[in-house]
Motif scaffolding. Structure first.
Motif, PDB file in Angstrom:
ATOM      1  N   ASP A 160       0.994  11.878  -1.572  1.00 26.47           N
ATOM      2  CA  ASP A 160       1.555  12.963  -1.898  1.00 26.47           C
ATOM      3  C   ASP A 160       2.815  12.205  -2.928  1.00 26.47           C
ATOM      4  O   ASP A 160       3.148  12.078  -4.294  1.00 26.47           O
ATOM      5  CB  ASP A 160       1.835  14.075  -2.248  1.00 26.47           C
ATOM      6  CG  ASP A 160       0.253  15.374  -1.523  1.00 26.47           C
ATOM      7  OD1 ASP A 160      -0.361  14.842  -1.809  1.00 26.47           O
ATOM      8  OD2 ASP A 160       0.671  16.517  -1.475  1.00 26.47           O
ATOM      9  N   ALA A 161       3.370  11.093  -2.141  1.00 33.00           N
ATOM     10  CA  ALA A 161       4.303  10.514  -3.039  1.00 33.00           C
ATOM     11  C   ALA A 161       4.311   9.509  -4.243  1.00 33.00           C
ATOM     12  O   ALA A 161       5.325   9.809  -4.330  1.00 33.00           O
ATOM     13  CB  ALA A 161       5.414   9.376  -1.567  1.00 33.00           C
ATOM     14  N   THR A 162       3.103   8.924  -3.726  1.00 38.78           N
ATOM     15  CA  THR A 162       2.333   8.193  -5.023  1.00 38.78           C
ATOM     16  C   THR A 162       1.346   8.701  -5.378  1.00 38.78           C
ATOM     17  O   THR A 162       0.777   8.028  -6.259  1.00 38.78           O
ATOM     18  CB  THR A 162       2.875   6.909  -4.732  1.00 38.78           C
ATOM     19  OG1 THR A 162       1.322   6.885  -3.248  1.00 38.78           O
ATOM     20  CG2 THR A 162       3.704   6.150  -3.744  1.00 38.78           C
ATOM     21  N   ARG A 163       0.730   9.955  -5.561  1.00 40.32           N
ATOM     22  CA  ARG A 163      -1.054  10.037  -6.293  1.00 40.32           C
ATOM     23  C   ARG A 163      -0.221  10.818  -7.298  1.00 40.32           C
ATOM     24  O   ARG A 163       0.430  11.281  -7.907  1.00 40.32           O
ATOM     25  CB  ARG A 163      -1.585  11.263  -5.057  1.00 40.32           C
ATOM     26  CG  ARG A 163      -2.224  11.333  -4.236  1.00 40.32           C
ATOM     27  CD  ARG A 163      -2.921  12.367  -3.035  1.00 40.32           C
ATOM     28  NE  ARG A 163      -3.813  11.483  -1.922  1.00 40.32           N
ATOM     29  CZ  ARG A 163      -3.064  11.775  -1.182  1.00 40.32           C
ATOM     30  NH1 ARG A 163      -2.382  13.127  -0.769  1.00 40.32           N
ATOM     31  NH2 ARG A 163      -4.026  11.940   0.190  1.00 40.32           N
ATOM     32  N   THR A 164      -1.413  10.126  -8.186  1.00 35.09           N
ATOM     33  CA  THR A 164      -1.592  10.739  -9.423  1.00 35.09           C
ATOM     34  C   THR A 164      -2.432  11.608 -10.016  1.00 35.09           C
ATOM     35  O   THR A 164      -2.621  12.107  -8.973  1.00 35.09           O
ATOM     36  CB  THR A 164      -1.940   9.765 -10.320  1.00 35.09           C
ATOM     37  OG1 THR A 164      -3.043   8.912 -10.035  1.00 35.09           O
ATOM     38  CG2 THR A 164      -1.126   7.942 -10.497  1.00 35.09           C
ATOM     39  N   ALA A 165      -2.100  12.184 -10.823  1.00 33.35           N
ATOM     40  CA  ALA A 165      -2.948  13.753 -11.215  1.00 33.35           C
ATOM     41  C   ALA A 165      -4.467  14.116 -10.916  1.00 33.35           C
ATOM     42  O   ALA A 165      -5.290  14.345 -11.003  1.00 33.35           O
ATOM     43  CB  ALA A 165      -2.552  14.131 -12.423  1.00 33.35           C
ATOM     44  N   SER A 166      -4.902  12.451 -11.528  1.00 29.80           N
ATOM     45  CA  SER A 166      -6.459  11.936 -11.179  1.00 29.80           C
ATOM     46  C   SER A 166      -6.953  11.864  -9.703  1.00 29.80           C
ATOM     47  O   SER A 166      -7.881  12.355  -9.696  1.00 29.80           O
ATOM     48  CB  SER A 166      -7.046  11.339 -11.907  1.00 29.80           C
ATOM     49  OG  SER A 166      -6.288   9.548 -11.567  1.00 29.80           O
ATOM     50  N   VAL A 192       0.529  -1.455   0.079  1.00 24.84           N
ATOM     51  CA  VAL A 192       0.229  -0.290  -0.097  1.00 24.84           C
ATOM     52  C   VAL A 192       0.659   1.221  -0.069  1.00 24.84           C
ATOM     53  O   VAL A 192       2.206   1.288   0.901  1.00 24.84           O
ATOM     54  CB  VAL A 192      -0.971   0.048   1.520  1.00 24.84           C
ATOM     55  CG1 VAL A 192      -1.764   1.240   1.259  1.00 24.84           C
ATOM     56  CG2 VAL A 192      -1.607  -1.042   1.583  1.00 24.84           C
ATOM     57  N   ASP A 193       0.358   2.800  -0.504  1.00 27.00           N
ATOM     58  CA  ASP A 193       0.901   3.956  -0.672  1.00 27.00           C
ATOM     59  C   ASP A 193       2.854   2.962  -1.077  1.00 27.00           C
ATOM     60  O   ASP A 193       3.363   3.878  -1.161  1.00 27.00           O
ATOM     61  CB  ASP A 193       1.402   3.749   0.588  1.00 27.00           C
ATOM     62  CG  ASP A 193       1.546   5.359  -0.124  1.00 27.00           C
ATOM     63  OD1 ASP A 193       1.319   6.259  -1.335  1.00 27.00           O
ATOM     64  OD2 ASP A 193       1.857   6.565   1.172  1.00 27.00           O
ATOM     65  N   THR A 194       2.922   2.116  -2.489  1.00 28.87           N
ATOM     66  CA  THR A 194       3.637   1.835  -2.613  1.00 28.87           C
ATOM     67  C   THR A 194       4.167   1.913  -4.512  1.00 28.87           C
ATOM     68  O   THR A 194       2.969   1.513  -4.805  1.00 28.87           O
ATOM     69  CB  THR A 194       4.657   0.731  -2.133  1.00 28.87           C
ATOM     70  OG1 THR A 194       4.122  -0.497  -2.812  1.00 28.87           O
ATOM     71  CG2 THR A 194       5.391   0.649  -0.638  1.00 28.87           C
ATOM     72  N   TRP A 195       5.321   1.932  -5.003  1.00 30.66           N
ATOM     73  CA  TRP A 195       5.335   2.108  -6.874  1.00 30.66           C
ATOM     74  C   TRP A 195       4.754   0.532  -6.533  1.00 30.66           C
ATOM     75  O   TRP A 195       4.338   0.853  -8.226  1.00 30.66           O
ATOM     76  CB  TRP A 195       6.512   2.504  -7.158  1.00 30.66           C
ATOM     77  CG  TRP A 195       6.399   3.932  -7.308  1.00 30.66           C
ATOM     78  CD1 TRP A 195       7.416   4.642  -6.651  1.00 30.66           C
ATOM     79  CD2 TRP A 195       5.937   5.025  -7.915  1.00 30.66           C
ATOM     80  NE1 TRP A 195       7.320   6.424  -6.799  1.00 30.66           N
ATOM     81  CE2 TRP A 195       6.002   6.193  -7.237  1.00 30.66           C
ATOM     82  CE3 TRP A 195       4.518   5.196  -7.956  1.00 30.66           C
ATOM     83  CZ2 TRP A 195       5.420   7.699  -7.749  1.00 30.66           C
ATOM     84  CZ3 TRP A 195       3.950   6.381  -8.307  1.00 30.66           C
ATOM     85  CH2 TRP A 195       4.543   7.345  -8.850  1.00 30.66           C
ATOM     86  N   ALA A 196       5.427   0.083  -6.393  1.00 28.52           N
ATOM     87  CA  ALA A 196       5.476  -2.004  -6.710  1.00 28.52           C
ATOM     88  C   ALA A 196       3.477  -2.491  -6.673  1.00 28.52           C
ATOM     89  O   ALA A 196       2.868  -2.783  -7.496  1.00 28.52           O
ATOM     90  CB  ALA A 196       5.963  -2.848  -5.785  1.00 28.52           C
ATOM     91  N   GLY A 197       3.189  -1.422  -5.676  1.00 27.22           N
ATOM     92  CA  GLY A 197       1.985  -2.400  -4.790  1.00 27.22           C
ATOM     93  C   GLY A 197       0.840  -1.838  -6.010  1.00 27.22           C
ATOM     94  O   GLY A 197      -0.199  -1.802  -6.420  1.00 27.22           O
ATOM     95  N   MET A 198       1.457  -0.014  -6.632  1.00 28.65           N
ATOM     96  CA  MET A 198       1.037   0.686  -7.738  1.00 28.65           C
ATOM     97  C   MET A 198       0.709  -0.139  -9.431  1.00 28.65           C
ATOM     98  O   MET A 198      -0.431  -0.010  -9.915  1.00 28.65           O
ATOM     99  CB  MET A 198       1.270   1.789  -8.426  1.00 28.65           C
ATOM    100  CG  MET A 198       0.080   2.594  -6.383  1.00 28.65           C
ATOM    101  SD  MET A 198       0.490   4.570  -7.016  1.00 28.65           S
ATOM    102  CE  MET A 198      -0.746   5.092  -8.067  1.00 28.65           C
TER     103      MET A 198
END
Length: 286
Positions: free
Chosen positions: A229-235, A146-152
């Motif tokens: 905000d470290a992983t939030r995208t524009a949408s 959760v809240d990691t680039w790998a998880g996203m």
């Protein structure tokens, strides 16, 4: 006695009339598609008072270019755009690799149950994304993603649509090319890299563009898995913008305009590959 309707008969006889009708239909469809985008850009440059009117005039009385800097000051749009590039780019790269490998296996390798396995794999396209969202989130949470680039990124790195698209193209590639490479001493992996992949560049480019655009606009999964905000995208950032700053239509639509510009630029940069890929890799395989 003719049964032709008098109004339609000239259209069937005149290629010019048919062409004019086609042009008018295309123009009408384009106008309907572009109207919301044009309205978004116009409202984005209006003043606060003008954009909040009960009966707004969509053409701004004066152009407020300072809305661009105001939107950047209210939320970290630059950070959101960078996160979106990382998310969309990561999933696009991984899917093109995995889809190309799986598509080549389904198109060229012979093994027991290949067609059944491919049919089951395609059947996953019929399952709505919302159905698998909760199990997917639970799995990622148990793996501390959760809240990691790998998880996203990783849950969206494998899709049946990409495999299907590339498999259709690979089926249309003559086997003579592979046989000639094998006669020259190339193994299957070298044949795939040096022969199949260069021929499939248009199809791979099409898949990459489709994937990048879909992930750029992806809201549901980043909204669920991202908490900072470290992983939030524009949408997701647009949702945060509205919840923290209220409904300031001009600034909200300015932020939406800023996040849309990269997609427009991407299309103009890749439209040649996009159209060529649609033509060559479409659904014409055997």
């Amino acid at each position: 006695m003719t049964t032709d309707i008098p109004v339609l008969a000239p259209l069937r006889r005149s290629p010019v009339a048919r062409r004019k009708l086609l042009v008018f239909t295309c123009f009408l469809a384009t106008a309907v598609t572009l109207t919301p985008i044009v309205m978004m850009v116009l409202v984005a440059f209006q003043s606060d008072t003008e954009s909040m009117q009960t009966k707004p005039s969509f053409w701004p009385s004066s152009w407020h270019t300072e809305n661009i800097s105001r939107a950047f000051d209210l939320v970290p749009i630059g950070r959101y755009l960078l996160n979106t590039v990382i998310f969309a780019g990561g999933t696009t790269i991984l899917e093109t690799i995995t889809a190309a490998l799986a598509a080549y296996a389904f198109a060229r390798l012979t093994f027991r149950g290949r067609e059944v396995l491919f049919g089951v794999y395609l059947a996953t396209l019929m399952i709505p994304t919302q159905v698998t969202l909760v199990p997917q989130f639970i799995l990622v949470a148990k793996l501390h993603g959760v809240d990691t680039w790998a998880g996203m990124i990783l849950p969206h790195a494998f899709t049946a649509l990409g495999v299907f698209l590339l498999r259709q193209f690979f089926l249309g590639v003559p086997r003579d090319y592979e046989e000639a490479a094998r006669l020259d001493g190339a193994n299957r992996w070298q044949t795939f890299i040096r022969v199949i992949v260069p021929l499939a560049v248009p199809a791979i480019a099409t898949l990459a563009v489709f994937k990048f655009i879909s992930q750029w606009n992806n809201l549901l999964w980043p909204l669920v898995i991202s908490n900072s905000d470290a992983t939030r995208t524009a949408s997701v950032g647009l949702q945060v913008f509205q919840s923290t700053n209220g409904t300031q239509w001009n600034l909200l639509l300015m932020a939406a305009t800023i996040t849309t510009v990269p997609l427009i630029l991407l299309f103009f940069l890749t439209q040649r590959w996009f159209v060529k890929g649609i033509t060559m890799s479409g659904l014409g395989g055997r």
